[in-house]
Scaffold this active site. Structure first.
Site, PDB file in Angstrom:
ATOM      1  N   ASP A 195      13.657   0.107   3.085  1.00  0.00           N
ATOM      2  CA  ASP A 195      13.118  -0.050   1.736  1.00  0.00           C
ATOM      3  C   ASP A 195      14.090   0.687   0.807  1.00  0.00           C
ATOM      4  O   ASP A 195      15.111   1.191   1.266  1.00  0.00           O
ATOM      5  CB  ASP A 195      11.660   0.427   1.648  1.00  0.00           C
ATOM      6  CG  ASP A 195      11.491   1.927   1.810  1.00  0.00           C
ATOM      7  OD1 ASP A 195      12.474   2.671   1.656  1.00  0.00           O
ATOM      8  OD2 ASP A 195      10.365   2.375   2.089  1.00  0.00           O
ATOM      9  N   SER A 230       9.134  12.047   3.618  1.00  0.00           N
ATOM     10  CA  SER A 230       9.021  10.713   4.205  1.00  0.00           C
ATOM     11  C   SER A 230      10.174  10.338   5.132  1.00  0.00           C
ATOM     12  O   SER A 230      10.026   9.436   5.960  1.00  0.00           O
ATOM     13  CB  SER A 230       8.906   9.665   3.095  1.00  0.00           C
ATOM     14  OG  SER A 230      10.002   9.759   2.201  1.00  0.00           O
ATOM     15  N   HIS A 276      14.533   4.564   2.084  1.00  0.00           N
ATOM     16  CA  HIS A 276      14.481   5.018   3.475  1.00  0.00           C
ATOM     17  C   HIS A 276      15.390   4.188   4.375  1.00  0.00           C
ATOM     18  O   HIS A 276      15.403   2.963   4.285  1.00  0.00           O
ATOM     19  CB  HIS A 276      13.036   4.961   3.987  1.00  0.00           C
ATOM     20  CG  HIS A 276      12.092   5.755   3.153  1.00  0.00           C
ATOM     21  ND1 HIS A 276      11.289   5.177   2.186  1.00  0.00           N
ATOM     22  CD2 HIS A 276      11.844   7.090   3.108  1.00  0.00           C
ATOM     23  CE1 HIS A 276      10.579   6.128   1.591  1.00  0.00           C
ATOM     24  NE2 HIS A 276      10.901   7.291   2.131  1.00  0.00           N
TER      25      HIS A 276
END
Length: 322
Positions: free
Chosen positions: A296, A50, A299
């Site tokens: 978040d 991610s 990240h």
């Protein structure tokens, strides 16, 4: 465990370390450093999770996605592309540094479009890892093995149409840059107190090196490998090493204004087991690109990714060539 002997003399390994920050710049840069900092790569291929997924998971049946606001609020046009950030990722900034187009998500392209691209592809998939089953509890994602298979597909089905001879294709691959950012999810999904740390690390390293060896057989020669970050007190540890590593004159301009180095910028939508991400269409902190390291809980903001790129390529404090 070292690299397979067949690879040692061929690979340029570039480690972007978020833990062991060290200065590698010298008055007499090595040939490898000259390649890294002054290279002219024809293409950039990205394999990962991610941290560098530009939207591949948008096209997979999975709970782990970032294709909704407030993600992408500071990206070009304010669009939620699937990047787990308010803007660009570190892979985007590497592409920009080498004057390449932002590398597109492989699953988001038609076959006809793939035939026209020779400047790189991004196969990264949020939630996935080195192990085949990592992240599958949340739905489908592209494991390391699958991503390498897709790169092989890229060569066989698409890249060959862009080059007149096999030699030209080999030269293209040999001079391209390959980035890998993968492994932390294997720990997140499978590592427990009962797991033998050394055995688990050895298993992951063995599987990882087998895929690096396959990439080498396919033609890759230059690798940018991102170290696995720690779990547990993740934000605190990463924030601490972030601030220690970014102390050059350029990064100091930005880091001196940071107000929150551990908390997320967006309100959370926590499902209790799989992932914690931003609530859909929620209001974020007013200026994520001047106040926060994390968008978040897991990240980085676009600002943090930008600062990493400066520290790596301009100040040369967190990238190490081996």
């Amino acid at each position: 465990m070292g690299l397979p002997s067949s690879l040692e003399s061929y690979l340029l390994l570039i480690l972007l370390s978020f833990l062991n920050v060290s200065t590698i710049y010298s008055s007499k840069p090595s040939k490898e450093e000259a390649v890294l900092f002054g290279g002219n790569f024809p293409a950039f291929y990205v394999i990962g999770d991610s941290l560098v997924d530009p939207g591949n998971n948008n096209h997979l049946p999975t709970m782990i996605r970032a294709n909704y606001p407030p993600y992408g609020s500071d990206f070009e046009g304010g669009k939620a592309t699937g990047r787990f950030s308010n803007g660009k990722t570190i892979a985007d900034y590497i592409a920009i540094y080498y004057k390449l187009p932002l590398v597109p998500a492989y699953l988001g392209l038609s076959d006809d479009r793939k035939d026209t691209i020779s400047t790189g592809m991004n196969y990264a998939s949020a939630g996935c890892g080195i192990r085949r089953l990592t992240g599958k509890i949340a739905g489908k994602c592209l494991s390391l093995s699958k991503q390498v298979d897709l790169f092989e597909e890229t060569i066989e089905k698409h890249l060959k149409t862009n080059f007149k001879t096999p030699y030209e294709l080999r030269e293209h691959l040999a001079h391209s840059l390959f980035m890998t950012v993968i492994g932390v999810n294997d720990y997140a999904f499978f590592y427990t107190r009962l797991t033998d740390a050394n055995d688990f690390a050895d298993e992951l390293l063995h599987k990882f090196l087998k895929k690096i060896e396959k990439l080498h057989k396919l033609g890759a020669r230059k690798f940018f490998i991102n170290n696995i970050k720690p779990l547990g007190c993740y934000p605190n540890i990463v924030a601490k090493t972030f601030m220690l590593g970014l102390r050059g004159p350029s990064t100091n301009r930005y880091s001196s204004n940071l107000l929150n180095t551990t908390g997320p910028c967006c309100p959370l939508d926590y499902d209790g087991s799989l992932t914690s991400s931003c609530k859909r269409r929620s209001k974020t902190c007013k200026a994520p690109d001047s106040t926060h390291i994390f968008f978040d809980p897991r990240h980085p903001t676009q600002l943090a990714n930008f600062m990493y790129s400066i520290a790596c390529f301009d100040e040369r404090t967190i990238c190490h060539v081996v």
